[in-house]
Design a protein around this motif. Sequence first.
Motif, PDB file in Angstrom:
ATOM      1  N   LEU A 150       0.820  -1.205   0.000  1.00 20.03           N
ATOM      2  CA  LEU A 150       0.000   0.000   0.000  1.00 20.03           C
ATOM      3  C   LEU A 150       0.858   1.261   0.000  1.00 20.03           C
ATOM      4  N   THR A 321      -5.940  -1.942  10.957  1.00 15.29           N
ATOM      5  CA  THR A 321      -7.096  -2.530  10.289  1.00 15.29           C
ATOM      6  C   THR A 321      -8.328  -2.460  11.180  1.00 15.29           C
ATOM      7  N   TYR A 390      -9.243   3.368   2.562  1.00 14.36           N
ATOM      8  CA  TYR A 390      -7.974   3.683   3.196  1.00 14.36           C
ATOM      9  C   TYR A 390      -8.097   5.061   3.840  1.00 14.36           C
ATOM     10  N   GLU A 423      -6.743   0.593   7.105  1.00 17.17           N
ATOM     11  CA  GLU A 423      -7.449  -0.097   6.032  1.00 17.17           C
ATOM     12  C   GLU A 423      -8.745  -0.636   6.615  1.00 17.17           C
ATOM     13  N   PRO A 437     -12.354  -1.447  -0.135  1.00 17.01           N
ATOM     14  CA  PRO A 437     -11.101  -0.871  -0.623  1.00 17.01           C
ATOM     15  C   PRO A 437     -10.760  -1.450  -1.977  1.00 17.01           C
TER      16      PRO A 437
END
Length: 474
Positions: A150, A321, A390, A423, A437
């Motif tokens: 990412l 996350t 994100y 995320e 995402p």
Amino acid sequence: MAGFFYRLASWLPRRPDTPDTTPDDTAAARPARRRFLSLAALAPVLAAAPALAKSDPHAGHAMPPGPSGPGGHGGHGGHGGHGGMIFPWRDPAVAITPPPPLTGKGEGEVITPHIPSLGYERDGDVKVFRLTAQPVTRLLLDGPPRPGSLWDRWHKAKGAMHGMDIPKPVKLWGFNGSMPGPAIEVIQGDRVRIIVKNELPEATSIHWHGLEIPNDQDGVGGLTQPPIRPGQTYVYEFTVNQVGTFMYHSSFNEKKQVGMGLGGFFISHPADGTRRVDRDYGLLLQECFFYPGNEHVDVTSTDPNWFTINGKAAPSTDVLTARVGQTVRLRIANLSNMHAHPIHLHGVTWRVTGTEGGPIPESAQWPGNTVNVAPGTVRDVEFTFHYPGYWHLHCHKLHHTVNAHAAVPMGVMPMGGMTMLFEVAPAQGGHDAGHAPPQTGLDGQAPANAGHDGHVQPAPANAGHDSHQGHGGN
């Protein structure tokens, strides 16, 4: 005194052009008067001569003698100009031992990326933790992010400058091989014993920041306890009566030792099991100054140029996350020497639910999405993501989101410093699948599916108290 100077002047040799006898008394007095005035100018030095003759030319501020060896004011080895030793990063005579066996094996609920948790032994009803203060080598920045991750896709998509992700190895001080030190988690009412061993080249002590405990356990070296000398072990023992997010850190030579990294989380959970959330993260903020090419932090600087979360600068910070609908808590603690850090998270409105003084009653909590965390303070915030994707978490002093590699004039800067990413996956059940995402990279390429640095896999469905993936590892 004047008679003394005239007698001293008569002992000095006369100028060669001065006759031995002079018929004019006034003329004869001139050389002697000049010699007298010259000596009078030296009067302060001459008056101090007896004291100077007895003093140590290296004594500086004449501090009382300390014990021999590292840790005392006098010490062996070189002199520091102010009466103390110049201590190196480590003393070769003091062995650095491996981390205590329960480092990284804690059973707590808080996820502290890049920082291990600390497990405990039992001695009857007492929980026994072990901390070793020692020199630590650390990469504040690991180097370029993994291709396809990412971070890598983000930097390529924005056209960021090259050469800004050079690894940054540093020599700091920490606990159990980690900087910051491992996270300690307890339950309100626990009796804890913390055995601290000192493998640093100078004395230290540990303060339990925010905890209301007996004075002799407060950890101020030289005031409430003897300093812990190199090679020595000291035992703290107290009952934890509070709930909340606290810290531990050096309270001896603090400007230097806290600036070199000696600190960590101390978290106390309610005995009744309340305050539980789905995702509970601990983020410790630190800052330091390094000269280019130097691995040793300059703790005298008031203009830091490296900024870290849990000992890492972006893009080497983990990606956090969560899922839509989960309750998330961030425990944000600041052990910086200088700066407050306004931490901002995109996409949410949170409530500030706690400080280093403990939980805030619900009626007194306040909303926001930026919270200023001053040095020595803690802010707990809680929120829920409503949209997947994100989401950017960062210090809003934007200088603190850049690493000290920048060339001037600058191009497009990659993200650095106090920057992290969330995320956020759709809520379990898939009804938010249209907002997932993207499964292609920010540059249109398919990302590699790999661990913390890629983080394209969805967050686990039940990622609350049984998930400790962020506790260990660097």
